[in-house]
Design a protein around this motif. Structure first.
Motif, PDB file in Angstrom:
ATOM      1  N   VAL A   1       0.835  -1.203   0.000  1.00  0.00           N
ATOM      2  CA  VAL A   1       0.000   0.000   0.000  1.00  0.00           C
ATOM      3  C   VAL A   1       0.870   1.254   0.000  1.00  0.00           C
ATOM      4  O   VAL A   1       0.632   2.198  -0.767  1.00  0.00           O
ATOM      5  N   VAL A   2       1.877   1.283   0.860  1.00  0.00           N
ATOM      6  CA  VAL A   2       2.764   2.454   0.924  1.00  0.00           C
ATOM      7  C   VAL A   2       3.506   2.627  -0.397  1.00  0.00           C
ATOM      8  O   VAL A   2       3.673   3.751  -0.898  1.00  0.00           O
ATOM      9  N   GLY A   3       3.949   1.529  -0.999  1.00  0.00           N
ATOM     10  CA  GLY A   3       4.636   1.615  -2.284  1.00  0.00           C
ATOM     11  C   GLY A   3       3.743   2.175  -3.380  1.00  0.00           C
ATOM     12  O   GLY A   3       4.176   3.019  -4.182  1.00  0.00           O
ATOM     13  N   GLU A   4       2.490   1.726  -3.424  1.00  0.00           N
ATOM     14  CA  GLU A   4       1.553   2.242  -4.420  1.00  0.00           C
ATOM     15  C   GLU A   4       1.254   3.717  -4.175  1.00  0.00           C
ATOM     16  O   GLU A   4       1.138   4.511  -5.121  1.00  0.00           O
ATOM     17  N   ALA A   5       1.136   4.091  -2.884  1.00  0.00           N
ATOM     18  CA  ALA A   5       0.893   5.501  -2.558  1.00  0.00           C
ATOM     19  C   ALA A   5       2.064   6.374  -3.006  1.00  0.00           C
ATOM     20  O   ALA A   5       1.864   7.483  -3.513  1.00  0.00           O
TER      21      ALA A   5
ATOM     22  N   GLY B   1      -0.811  14.027   0.446  1.00  0.00           N
ATOM     23  CA  GLY B   1      -0.735  12.677   0.975  1.00  0.00           C
ATOM     24  C   GLY B   1      -1.721  11.766   0.273  1.00  0.00           C
ATOM     25  O   GLY B   1      -2.357  12.139  -0.720  1.00  0.00           O
ATOM     26  N   VAL B   2      -1.853  10.556   0.798  1.00  0.00           N
ATOM     27  CA  VAL B   2      -2.773   9.560   0.241  1.00  0.00           C
ATOM     28  C   VAL B   2      -3.542   8.926   1.395  1.00  0.00           C
ATOM     29  O   VAL B   2      -2.946   8.510   2.393  1.00  0.00           O
ATOM     30  N   LEU B   3      -4.870   8.888   1.256  1.00  0.00           N
ATOM     31  CA  LEU B   3      -5.718   8.218   2.233  1.00  0.00           C
ATOM     32  C   LEU B   3      -5.957   6.794   1.756  1.00  0.00           C
ATOM     33  O   LEU B   3      -6.360   6.570   0.609  1.00  0.00           O
ATOM     34  N   ALA B   4      -5.684   5.814   2.617  1.00  0.00           N
ATOM     35  CA  ALA B   4      -5.842   4.402   2.263  1.00  0.00           C
ATOM     36  C   ALA B   4      -6.891   3.772   3.165  1.00  0.00           C
ATOM     37  O   ALA B   4      -6.848   3.930   4.396  1.00  0.00           O
TER      38      ALA B   4
END
Length: 520
Positions: free
Chosen positions: A206-210, A249-252
């Motif tokens: 997830v962090v990598g995709e973000a 940022g990115v919300l997951a």
């Protein structure tokens, strides 16, 4: 909850009877959501049906018993197969209209296809089933809308708390029953709810995709499957925060089914609140950045006491000696990400790290153990040139800053990477004189040698350099090159003739050495 096949079977007023035992059906067949109930006695009603519907029939298409016809008993298997392929949730057969009971062939075909089949008694009209489904769908829609309003109200109240962003994300996680994480603009996991709710390797994916989404710098939403290499893959929804070109940022949102309209409304409200909170943080960061720059100028001017007092109140103590100064620079579209990363590193170290902007440079003061790691991180993460001074103290900060600037200029000539002042200083004063603007002169000076080497496959430049490195000693040079000393003497003599210079004097040798340094 949306109505299911089991919901209809459990309604006592409908008196429906399941003819295909639950244990003989595929897992989840009776829990499948029902989107509508439709009645038809066509041989092929599938063009008029949608997946998830319940079909009700009286079996007219079967024909008179004992009078086979197309679509009759011999075609029951094909009829059920068509319904299954169309995604029908269940089939209801109305009895006592065209025949008594449900044909055994239909029961067998439904069992073979894994399609739930229930019997509708004569006293239960099809319209009653359709009305029940419609009422349940309406109740579900109302309940979901009420849930969305209640969730949005709770999230709005959470946003008013001291740490509104964390409270908002925690409330979203609670309302959705899902893991929620915020990846900041530097690509690091800033916060998550519940803590530790998403393990590896899913969290890393997830962090990598973000980070990929952040590097692209465009607003985007993406659904991914994470953690598939270990156990069941988890569905993750990622949404960028902030405007294009200035993502915050990115919300997951993880381990949740696909959101319906009510869920999307709640998530949209959180995205708006989180974006607002991050923008407010950005304004605050800019104000703190101006303060940092003022304190940095005070430190460089030698006014350490005032800067130490203010920095101590805001961020913690200034770095202690031995410290190093790092100098770098980022383009305007990347400066916010660089500053946010440095703010995070300051928080992690409880002070003991200070940075500020000075003209077009970002200047960082870091204690000796952290300087190397931080310099490499900045160079790798942002592809920047970073100059690093020799160990110093706050009292010698101006000199250390000048050293770091020289290192930055050397690293920038290489495009990016880290340049340490102590590496440069070991090359001597001539290394500083042989800067970029001297290279053209140096190439012209060495041109007779380089052209001769290129045309004849010789090594006059290498021989001359080795000879100068060995103080003009022919024997030492011959030993270093693995040739006879007369060969060295001959090559140096040829170099003198090509250059039109007598290399026996110090000034001629120093000038040639500077030229060799400049073209490295």
């Amino acid at each position: 909850m949306k109505p299911t096949v089991q919901t209809l079977l459990d309604r006592p007023e409908l008196t429906l009877r399941l003819l295909t035992p639950a244990d003989s059906l595929p897992d989840g067949a009776l829990a499948a959501p029902v989107t509508w109930a439709h009645s038809s006695d066509l041989v092929d009603p599938t063009p008029f049906l949608d997946a998830g519907q319940v079909l009700l029939t009286t079996g007219t298409w079967l024909g008179e018993e004992g009078a086979p016809q197309p679509g009759g008993p011999a075609d029951v298997g094909a009829y059920v197969t068509r319904l299954r392929d169309a995604g029908i949730a269940a089939l209801g057969f109305g009895t006592e209209v065209t025949r008594a009971g449900t044909p055994a062939a239909l029961v067998e075909a439904c069992l073979a296809s894994g399609l739930p089949l229930f019997e509708v008694p004569y006293r239960t009209p099809f319209i009653a089933i359709a009305r029940t489904v419609a009422d349940l769908i309406a109740e579900d829609a109302y309940a979901r809308q009420a849930w969305a309003l209640q969730a949005q109200r709770a999230i709005s109240l959470a946003a008013l708390r001291p740490d509104g962003l964390s409270a908002t994300l925690a409330e979203l996680s609670k309302r959705l029953g899902a893991w929620v994480g915020l990846i900041d603009s530097t690509g690091g996991l800033d916060r998550e709810f519940p803590l530790g709710g998403l393990g590896q390797p899913a969290l890393g994916e997830v962090v990598g995709e973000a980070r990929t989404m952040l590097r692209r710098g465009q607003r985007a939403s993406r659904a991914v499957e994470a953690g598939g290499t270990v156990g069941r893959p988890q569905r993750m929804t990622l949404q960028t925060l902030g405007s294009g070109g200035a993502l915050r940022g990115v919300l997951a949102i993880g381990d949740s089914p696909e959101l319906d309209q009510a869920g999307r409304e709640v998530v949209t409200s959180v995205i708006a609140l989180a974006g607002l909170a991050l923008e407010q943080n950005r304004d605050l960061d800019r104000a703190r950045g101006h303060l940092r720059s003022g304190l940095l100028r005070s430190l460089l001017a030698g006014d350490v006491g005032l800067a130490a007092d203010v920095a101590g109140e805001m961020w913690g103590p200034l770095p202690e000696a031995p410290l190093r100064v790092l100098v770098t620079s980022a383009p305007e579209d990347g400066i916010d990400r660089l500053v946010e990363l440095l703010e995070l590193r300051v928080d992690e170290r409880g002070g003991r790290l200070f940075f500020g902007r000075e003209a077009e440079h970002v200047v960082v003061l870091a204690e000796e153990p952290d300087a190397a790691e931080l310099a490499e991180e900045l160079a790798a993460e942002f592809e920047l040139a970073v100059g690093v001074s020799d160990p110093s103290s706050l009292a010698q900060l101006a000199d250390a800053h000048e050293e770091a600037v020289r290192g930055y200029e050397r690293a920038r000539e290489a495009g990016s990477g880290v340049a340490w002042f102590d590496d440069i200083s070991r090359q001597g004063v001539l290394a500083f004189l042989a800067r970029t603007d001297a290279r053209a002169v140096a190439r012209a000076t060495l041109a007779p040698l380089t052209e001769y080497d290129r045309e004849n496959g010789s090594s006059l430049v290498a021989t001359t350099r080795t000879w100068l490195e060995n103080g003009g000693q022919f024997d030492a040079t011959a030993q270093a090159l693995g040739v006879h000393r007369h060969t060295v003497r001959s090559r140096v003599g040829l170099a003198e003739r090509l250059l039109g210079r007598d290399l026996s004097g110090f000034h001629a040798r120093a000038d040639l050495w500077a030229a060799l340094l400049a073209v490295e």
